[in-house]
Design a protein around this motif. Structure first.
Motif, PDB file in Angstrom:
ATOM      1  N   ALA A 116       1.967  -9.281  -4.860  1.00 55.82           N
ATOM      2  CA  ALA A 116       0.862 -10.237  -4.780  1.00 55.82           C
ATOM      3  C   ALA A 116      -0.486  -9.512  -4.829  1.00 55.82           C
ATOM      4  CB  ALA A 116       0.983 -11.068  -3.508  1.00 55.82           C
ATOM      5  N   LEU A 117      -0.599  -8.406  -4.122  1.00 60.80           N
ATOM      6  CA  LEU A 117      -1.840  -7.634  -4.165  1.00 60.80           C
ATOM      7  C   LEU A 117      -2.101  -7.092  -5.568  1.00 60.80           C
ATOM      8  CD1 LEU A 117      -1.545  -5.650  -0.803  1.00 60.80           C
ATOM      9  CD2 LEU A 117      -3.174  -7.482  -1.334  1.00 60.80           C
ATOM     10  N   ARG A 118      -1.049  -6.608  -6.226  1.00 60.38           N
ATOM     11  CA  ARG A 118      -1.185  -6.089  -7.591  1.00 60.38           C
ATOM     12  C   ARG A 118      -1.654  -7.197  -8.536  1.00 60.38           C
ATOM     13  NH1 ARG A 118       3.590  -4.608  -7.893  1.00 60.38           N
ATOM     14  NH2 ARG A 118       3.305  -2.657  -6.803  1.00 60.38           N
ATOM     15  N   MET A 119      -1.074  -8.392  -8.374  1.00 60.47           N
ATOM     16  CA  MET A 119      -1.428  -9.520  -9.225  1.00 60.47           C
ATOM     17  C   MET A 119      -2.914  -9.867  -9.079  1.00 60.47           C
ATOM     18  SD  MET A 119       0.239 -13.303  -9.295  1.00 60.47           S
ATOM     19  CE  MET A 119       1.596 -12.924 -10.385  1.00 60.47           C
ATOM     20  N   VAL A 120      -3.397  -9.881  -7.856  1.00 61.81           N
ATOM     21  CA  VAL A 120      -4.806 -10.187  -7.614  1.00 61.81           C
ATOM     22  C   VAL A 120      -5.698  -9.062  -8.141  1.00 61.81           C
ATOM     23  CG1 VAL A 120      -6.541 -10.538  -5.816  1.00 61.81           C
ATOM     24  CG2 VAL A 120      -4.339 -11.693  -5.658  1.00 61.81           C
ATOM     25  N   ALA A 121      -5.302  -7.820  -7.883  1.00 64.88           N
ATOM     26  CA  ALA A 121      -6.105  -6.674  -8.309  1.00 64.88           C
ATOM     27  C   ALA A 121      -6.225  -6.590  -9.833  1.00 64.88           C
ATOM     28  CB  ALA A 121      -5.502  -5.378  -7.749  1.00 64.88           C
ATOM     29  N   GLU A 122      -5.207  -7.046 -10.564  1.00 63.28           N
ATOM     30  CA  GLU A 122      -5.202  -6.962 -12.025  1.00 63.28           C
ATOM     31  C   GLU A 122      -5.701  -8.240 -12.693  1.00 63.28           C
ATOM     32  OE1 GLU A 122      -1.133  -5.951 -12.702  1.00 63.28           O
ATOM     33  OE2 GLU A 122      -1.421  -3.853 -12.113  1.00 63.28           O
ATOM     34  N   ARG A 123      -6.138  -9.211 -11.885  1.00 64.77           N
ATOM     35  CA  ARG A 123      -6.567 -10.509 -12.420  1.00 64.77           C
ATOM     36  C   ARG A 123      -7.679 -10.377 -13.454  1.00 64.77           C
ATOM     37  NH1 ARG A 123     -10.449 -14.394 -11.507  1.00 64.77           N
ATOM     38  NH2 ARG A 123      -9.744 -16.521 -11.855  1.00 64.77           N
ATOM     39  N   SER A 124      -8.685  -9.569 -13.188  1.00 67.85           N
ATOM     40  CA  SER A 124      -9.810  -9.466 -14.123  1.00 67.85           C
ATOM     41  C   SER A 124      -9.360  -8.910 -15.476  1.00 67.85           C
ATOM     42  CB  SER A 124     -10.947  -8.622 -13.546  1.00 67.85           C
ATOM     43  OG  SER A 124     -10.538  -7.297 -13.348  1.00 67.85           O
ATOM     44  N   GLU A 125      -8.399  -7.988 -15.477  1.00 66.23           N
ATOM     45  CA  GLU A 125      -7.875  -7.455 -16.737  1.00 66.23           C
ATOM     46  C   GLU A 125      -7.167  -8.549 -17.528  1.00 66.23           C
ATOM     47  OE1 GLU A 125      -5.419  -4.015 -16.002  1.00 66.23           O
ATOM     48  OE2 GLU A 125      -6.892  -3.217 -14.586  1.00 66.23           O
ATOM     49  N   ARG A 126      -6.375  -9.400 -16.826  1.00 64.66           N
ATOM     50  CA  ARG A 126      -5.699 -10.506 -17.504  1.00 64.66           C
ATOM     51  C   ARG A 126      -6.711 -11.495 -18.061  1.00 64.66           C
ATOM     52  NH1 ARG A 126      -2.625 -10.115 -12.984  1.00 64.66           N
ATOM     53  NH2 ARG A 126      -3.395 -12.083 -12.130  1.00 64.66           N
ATOM     54  N   MET A 127      -7.748 -11.782 -17.284  1.00 68.47           N
ATOM     55  CA  MET A 127      -8.781 -12.724 -17.745  1.00 68.47           C
ATOM     56  C   MET A 127      -9.501 -12.173 -18.971  1.00 68.47           C
ATOM     57  SD  MET A 127      -8.460 -15.394 -15.954  1.00 68.47           S
ATOM     58  CE  MET A 127      -9.924 -16.262 -16.480  1.00 68.47           C
ATOM     59  N   ASP A 128      -9.774 -10.877 -18.989  1.00 67.76           N
ATOM     60  CA  ASP A 128     -10.395 -10.260 -20.169  1.00 67.76           C
ATOM     61  C   ASP A 128      -9.502 -10.426 -21.390  1.00 67.76           C
ATOM     62  OD1 ASP A 128     -12.562  -9.482 -18.638  1.00 67.76           O
ATOM     63  OD2 ASP A 128     -11.914  -7.382 -18.439  1.00 67.76           O
ATOM     64  N   LYS A 131       9.679  -8.285   2.164  1.00 67.35           N
ATOM     65  CA  LYS A 131       8.301  -8.659   2.492  1.00 67.35           C
ATOM     66  C   LYS A 131       7.332  -7.650   1.887  1.00 67.35           C
ATOM     67  CE  LYS A 131       9.293 -10.971   6.872  1.00 67.35           C
ATOM     68  NZ  LYS A 131       9.051 -10.958   8.326  1.00 67.35           N
ATOM     69  N   LYS A 132       7.656  -6.377   2.023  1.00 68.73           N
ATOM     70  CA  LYS A 132       6.791  -5.321   1.501  1.00 68.73           C
ATOM     71  C   LYS A 132       6.625  -5.453  -0.010  1.00 68.73           C
ATOM     72  CE  LYS A 132       6.435  -0.294   1.189  1.00 68.73           C
ATOM     73  NZ  LYS A 132       7.035   0.976   1.592  1.00 68.73           N
ATOM     74  N   ASP A 133       7.726  -5.651  -0.732  1.00 70.93           N
ATOM     75  CA  ASP A 133       7.652  -5.806  -2.183  1.00 70.93           C
ATOM     76  C   ASP A 133       6.836  -7.039  -2.570  1.00 70.93           C
ATOM     77  OD1 ASP A 133       9.187  -3.549  -2.521  1.00 70.93           O
ATOM     78  OD2 ASP A 133      11.048  -4.637  -2.928  1.00 70.93           O
ATOM     79  N   THR A 134       7.005  -8.120  -1.812  1.00 71.28           N
ATOM     80  CA  THR A 134       6.282  -9.361  -2.089  1.00 71.28           C
ATOM     81  C   THR A 134       4.783  -9.163  -1.901  1.00 71.28           C
ATOM     82  OG1 THR A 134       8.177 -10.669  -1.374  1.00 71.28           O
ATOM     83  CG2 THR A 134       6.050 -11.793  -1.455  1.00 71.28           C
ATOM     84  N   ILE A 135       4.409  -8.534  -0.812  1.00 74.48           N
ATOM     85  CA  ILE A 135       2.988  -8.312  -0.541  1.00 74.48           C
ATOM     86  C   ILE A 135       2.383  -7.371  -1.575  1.00 74.48           C
ATOM     87  CG2 ILE A 135       1.373  -7.303   1.127  1.00 74.48           C
ATOM     88  CD1 ILE A 135       3.339  -8.432   3.304  1.00 74.48           C
ATOM     89  N   HIS A 136       3.089  -6.313  -1.927  1.00 73.09           N
ATOM     90  CA  HIS A 136       2.576  -5.385  -2.942  1.00 73.09           C
ATOM     91  C   HIS A 136       2.436  -6.080  -4.295  1.00 73.09           C
ATOM     92  CE1 HIS A 136       3.565  -1.314  -0.831  1.00 73.09           C
ATOM     93  NE2 HIS A 136       2.745  -2.086  -0.145  1.00 73.09           N
ATOM     94  N   LEU A 156       4.626 -19.404   3.449  1.00 72.72           N
ATOM     95  CA  LEU A 156       3.856 -18.933   2.297  1.00 72.72           C
ATOM     96  C   LEU A 156       4.442 -17.645   1.727  1.00 72.72           C
ATOM     97  CD1 LEU A 156       1.381 -19.496   0.552  1.00 72.72           C
ATOM     98  CD2 LEU A 156       0.025 -18.226   2.223  1.00 72.72           C
ATOM     99  N   LEU A 157       4.852 -16.748   2.603  1.00 71.01           N
ATOM    100  CA  LEU A 157       5.469 -15.497   2.163  1.00 71.01           C
ATOM    101  C   LEU A 157       6.764 -15.768   1.409  1.00 71.01           C
ATOM    102  CD1 LEU A 157       5.276 -12.401   2.208  1.00 71.01           C
ATOM    103  CD2 LEU A 157       6.594 -12.465   4.322  1.00 71.01           C
ATOM    104  N   GLU A 158       7.571 -16.704   1.896  1.00 75.33           N
ATOM    105  CA  GLU A 158       8.827 -17.049   1.225  1.00 75.33           C
ATOM    106  C   GLU A 158       8.565 -17.686  -0.134  1.00 75.33           C
ATOM    107  OE1 GLU A 158      12.777 -17.608   0.195  1.00 75.33           O
ATOM    108  OE2 GLU A 158      11.803 -16.217   1.550  1.00 75.33           O
ATOM    109  N   ARG A 159       7.573 -18.550  -0.209  1.00 70.86           N
ATOM    110  CA  ARG A 159       7.228 -19.162  -1.505  1.00 70.86           C
ATOM    111  C   ARG A 159       6.785 -18.094  -2.498  1.00 70.86           C
ATOM    112  NH1 ARG A 159       2.903 -23.495  -0.191  1.00 70.86           N
ATOM    113  NH2 ARG A 159       2.703 -23.444  -2.451  1.00 70.86           N
ATOM    114  N   ALA A 160       5.977 -17.145  -2.043  1.00 69.43           N
ATOM    115  CA  ALA A 160       5.524 -16.054  -2.906  1.00 69.43           C
ATOM    116  C   ALA A 160       6.696 -15.186  -3.337  1.00 69.43           C
ATOM    117  CB  ALA A 160       4.468 -15.210  -2.177  1.00 69.43           C
ATOM    118  N   ARG A 161       7.625 -14.913  -2.411  1.00 67.12           N
ATOM    119  CA  ARG A 161       8.793 -14.092  -2.734  1.00 67.12           C
ATOM    120  C   ARG A 161       9.618 -14.729  -3.845  1.00 67.12           C
ATOM    121  NH1 ARG A 161      13.713 -14.008  -2.619  1.00 67.12           N
ATOM    122  NH2 ARG A 161      13.927 -15.977  -1.535  1.00 67.12           N
ATOM    123  N   ARG A 162       9.845 -16.051  -3.726  1.00 66.03           N
ATOM    124  CA  ARG A 162      10.620 -16.750  -4.764  1.00 66.03           C
ATOM    125  C   ARG A 162       9.875 -16.738  -6.098  1.00 66.03           C
ATOM    126  NH1 ARG A 162      11.433 -20.787  -0.652  1.00 66.03           N
ATOM    127  NH2 ARG A 162       9.929 -22.062  -1.772  1.00 66.03           N
TER     128      ARG A 162
END
Length: 79
Positions: free
Chosen positions: A38-50, A31-36, A18-24
């Motif tokens: 992904a977390l940023r993407m989730v955290a900013e989801r409501s702004e994108r939806m707005d 790994k650190k950049d991928t996790i950050h 799953l981590l490799e799929r997310a990285r691609r």
């Protein structure tokens, strides 16, 4: 004296596939950049939806939008 720097070290088990799929998908290198990312993407989801809701509220016929956005010579941008 402890000073909070905004980051913390955490040990977790990760699904390597799953981590490799997310990285691609995210185009990250570590790994650190991928996790950050992904977390940023989730955290900013409501702004994108707005933003999407705001665009959808505009009274416009969206039919043919992609066909209108062509590069000179009639070729579409691959991006």
């Amino acid at each position: 004296m402890l000073v909070y720097t905004g980051t913390m070290k955490t040990v977790i088990d990760l699904d390597d596939e799953l981590l490799e799929r997310a990285r691609r998908e995210l185009g990250t290198k570590s790994k650190k950049d991928t996790i950050h990312a992904a977390l940023r993407m989730v955290a900013e989801r409501s702004e994108r939806m707005d933003g999407i809701r705001e665009l959808l509220s505009i009274d416009r016929d969206w039919t043919g939008l992609l066909e209108d956005d062509k590069t000179p010579g009639g070729r579409r941008d691959a991006a």
